[in-house]
Design a protein around this motif. Structure first.
Motif, PDB file in Angstrom:
ATOM      1  N   ASN A   5      -6.912   6.762  -5.504  1.00 44.41           N
ATOM      2  CA  ASN A   5      -5.748   6.086  -4.626  1.00 44.41           C
ATOM      3  C   ASN A   5      -4.363   5.900  -5.136  1.00 44.41           C
ATOM      4  OD1 ASN A   5      -7.653   5.575  -2.584  1.00 44.41           O
ATOM      5  ND2 ASN A   5      -8.324   3.649  -3.779  1.00 44.41           N
ATOM      6  N   ASP A   6      -3.701   7.018  -5.907  1.00 39.58           N
ATOM      7  CA  ASP A   6      -2.520   7.123  -6.430  1.00 39.58           C
ATOM      8  C   ASP A   6      -1.751   7.494  -5.400  1.00 39.58           C
ATOM      9  OD1 ASP A   6      -0.222   7.275  -7.994  1.00 39.58           O
ATOM     10  OD2 ASP A   6      -1.293   8.518  -9.730  1.00 39.58           O
ATOM     11  N   LEU A   7      -1.309   7.025  -4.434  1.00 45.39           N
ATOM     12  CA  LEU A   7      -0.604   7.305  -3.397  1.00 45.39           C
ATOM     13  C   LEU A   7       0.857   7.665  -3.718  1.00 45.39           C
ATOM     14  CD1 LEU A   7      -1.297   4.564  -0.420  1.00 45.39           C
ATOM     15  CD2 LEU A   7      -2.322   7.135  -0.724  1.00 45.39           C
ATOM     16  N   THR A   8       1.301   7.070  -4.694  1.00 37.32           N
ATOM     17  CA  THR A   8       2.896   7.636  -5.294  1.00 37.32           C
ATOM     18  C   THR A   8       2.777   8.921  -5.637  1.00 37.32           C
ATOM     19  OG1 THR A   8       3.430   5.163  -6.059  1.00 37.32           O
ATOM     20  CG2 THR A   8       4.644   7.023  -6.752  1.00 37.32           C
ATOM     21  N   ASN A   9       1.958   9.549  -6.590  1.00 39.29           N
ATOM     22  CA  ASN A   9       1.799  10.834  -6.834  1.00 39.29           C
ATOM     23  C   ASN A   9       1.546  11.658  -5.667  1.00 39.29           C
ATOM     24  OD1 ASN A   9       2.584  11.117  -9.657  1.00 39.29           O
ATOM     25  ND2 ASN A   9       0.972   9.788 -10.291  1.00 39.29           N
ATOM     26  N   VAL A  10       0.405  11.313  -4.731  1.00 43.78           N
ATOM     27  CA  VAL A  10       0.105  11.690  -3.693  1.00 43.78           C
ATOM     28  C   VAL A  10       1.341  12.401  -2.821  1.00 43.78           C
ATOM     29  CG1 VAL A  10      -1.268  12.048  -1.526  1.00 43.78           C
ATOM     30  CG2 VAL A  10      -2.223  11.063  -3.509  1.00 43.78           C
ATOM     31  N   ILE A  11       2.287  11.294  -2.672  1.00 42.31           N
ATOM     32  CA  ILE A  11       3.342  11.727  -1.615  1.00 42.31           C
ATOM     33  C   ILE A  11       4.533  12.426  -2.742  1.00 42.31           C
ATOM     34  CG2 ILE A  11       5.109  10.730  -0.649  1.00 42.31           C
ATOM     35  CD1 ILE A  11       3.545   8.021   0.094  1.00 42.31           C
ATOM     36  N   LEU A  34       0.874  -1.148   0.052  1.00 45.99           N
ATOM     37  CA  LEU A  34       0.020  -0.139   0.025  1.00 45.99           C
ATOM     38  C   LEU A  34       0.884   1.366   0.145  1.00 45.99           C
ATOM     39  CD1 LEU A  34      -2.758  -1.071   2.503  1.00 45.99           C
ATOM     40  CD2 LEU A  34      -2.900  -1.033  -0.119  1.00 45.99           C
ATOM     41  N   ILE A  35       1.886   1.423   0.816  1.00 43.13           N
ATOM     42  CA  ILE A  35       2.745   2.610   1.010  1.00 43.13           C
ATOM     43  C   ILE A  35       3.705   2.432  -0.177  1.00 43.13           C
ATOM     44  CG2 ILE A  35       4.259   3.655   2.472  1.00 43.13           C
ATOM     45  CD1 ILE A  35       2.936   2.803   4.694  1.00 43.13           C
ATOM     46  N   PRO A  36       4.073   3.301  -1.017  1.00 43.67           N
ATOM     47  CA  PRO A  36       5.067   3.314  -2.172  1.00 43.67           C
ATOM     48  C   PRO A  36       6.210   3.348  -1.576  1.00 43.67           C
ATOM     49  CG  PRO A  36       3.887   5.264  -2.074  1.00 43.67           C
ATOM     50  CD  PRO A  36       3.153   4.368  -1.257  1.00 43.67           C
ATOM     51  N   LYS A  37       7.342   2.750  -2.235  1.00 38.39           N
ATOM     52  CA  LYS A  37       8.881   2.951  -1.932  1.00 38.39           C
ATOM     53  C   LYS A  37       9.518   4.307  -2.387  1.00 38.39           C
ATOM     54  CE  LYS A  37       9.784  -2.058  -1.981  1.00 38.39           C
ATOM     55  NZ  LYS A  37       9.790  -2.212  -0.208  1.00 38.39           N
ATOM     56  N   PRO A  38      10.243   4.583  -1.404  1.00 37.20           N
ATOM     57  CA  PRO A  38      11.081   5.919  -1.872  1.00 37.20           C
ATOM     58  C   PRO A  38      11.267   6.032  -3.327  1.00 37.20           C
ATOM     59  CG  PRO A  38      11.911   4.818   0.159  1.00 37.20           C
ATOM     60  CD  PRO A  38      11.209   4.061  -0.423  1.00 37.20           C
ATOM     61  N   GLY A  39      12.081   4.873  -3.861  1.00 38.72           N
ATOM     62  CA  GLY A  39      12.263   5.008  -5.490  1.00 38.72           C
ATOM     63  C   GLY A  39      11.336   5.409  -6.135  1.00 38.72           C
ATOM     64  N   ASN A  40       9.983   4.679  -6.021  1.00 38.21           N
ATOM     65  CA  ASN A  40       8.971   5.066  -6.894  1.00 38.21           C
ATOM     66  C   ASN A  40       8.501   6.410  -6.741  1.00 38.21           C
ATOM     67  OD1 ASN A  40       8.951   2.394  -7.624  1.00 38.21           O
ATOM     68  ND2 ASN A  40       7.406   1.609  -5.963  1.00 38.21           N
TER      69      ASN A  40
END
Length: 279
Positions: A239-245, A59-65
């Motif tokens: 739910n695009d958490l990568t772009n949200v972060i 669910l939580i994206p990795k720093p690289g992503n």
């Protein structure tokens, strides 16, 4: 006994990043050189990234992503357009807010306006959620609605900060003006308007975070004009958490840039303020 108590407060020369320097990091009133401070911050960032990487799951994206999405956002015209919309709205709200704040803060020494200024301070406890419908009726379009909500949310905190500055003015400054034969209006001008002009930039710097924090909320009320708030809501919707972060990181960095800019403008326009901080 007195020497032991006073010893921690004594200024010591910055030490190298050795075993003694390592102890200084966890010692009250410890001092490090600028180079060692940079090394310490880099280590803290690396530790944070390591914890983030190890605790990331599906669910939580990795720093690289997130870093990859961050790089893509910076190269898209979509981010630039929405960021300009948000910056214009924020700066406009800041301008109106500081004008309103300065008027009521300067006139707070007049008995008639003192109660009004105190009432504005108490408005900090009013939530915008319950007032959105009223502001919708009072404004003509979504742009005016967002601007009015931002101003209403910022002014009480601006006023609180500047009234605290006025209350902390040394009485000797007023007595000096009386000794020089100034009347009340001249005293107001010399002691508060001119004497505390540098504090206006410090108030802007301290409270800019409030307006920058609110911008994402108010832009969600009217998404037709765009803005980072509407963009953030769209990413959350899918739910695009990568772009949200990644977008949150952009917002954070822009906030830091404005904080640095306002601080630099204060030191440039009022060099004596830097001397006060040094002492």
């Amino acid at each position: 006994m007195e020497a032991i108590i006073d010893k921690p407060l004594e200024k010591t020369a910055p030490v190298a990043f050795s075993s003694s320097g390592f102890r200084q990091i966890f010692t009250p009133f410890g001092r490090l050189s600028r180079q060692n401070v940079v090394i310490m911050i880099v280590l803290q960032v690396l530790i944070t990234l390591l914890i983030w990487y190890t605790t990331s799951n599906g669910l939580i994206p990795k720093p690289g992503n997130v870093a990859s999405a961050f790089g893509k956002l910076l190269t898209t015209k979509l981010l630039l357009d929405n960021m300009l919309v948000s910056l214009v709205l924020t700066l406009k709200a800041m301008l109106y807010s500081i004008i309103i704040t300065l008027f009521f803060a300067y006139t707070s020494v007049i008995p008639f306006f003192k109660s009004i200024a105190q009432f504005i301070v108490k408005c900090r406890y009013l939530t915008l959620t319950g007032l959105i419908f009223i502001f919708t009726l009072l404004t003509k379009d979504g742009s005016a609605l967002k601007l009015s909500l931002l101003v209403f949310g910022i002014v009480p905190f601006f006023t609180t900060s500047f009234l605290a500055v006025i209350l902390n003015i040394d009485k000797q400054e007023y007595e000096l003006c009386k000794t020089l034969g100034y009347n009340n209006w001249q005293t107001l001008y010399e002691v508060i308007i001119v004497g505390k002009a540098d504090q206006v930039f410090e108030i802007l710097r301290q409270n800019f975070a409030i307006s920058w924090l609110m911008i994402t909320m108010v832009e969600g009320l009217s998404m037709s004009e765009g803005g980072i708030g509407s963009l953030l809501i769209k990413y959350n919707k899918y739910n695009d958490l990568t772009n949200v972060i990644a977008l949150q990181l952009v917002i954070f960095l822009i906030g830091l840039c404005f904080d640095f800019l306002l601080g630099s403008m204060r030191h440039w326009l009022f060099p004596h303020s830097k001397l006060k901080q040094a002492t």
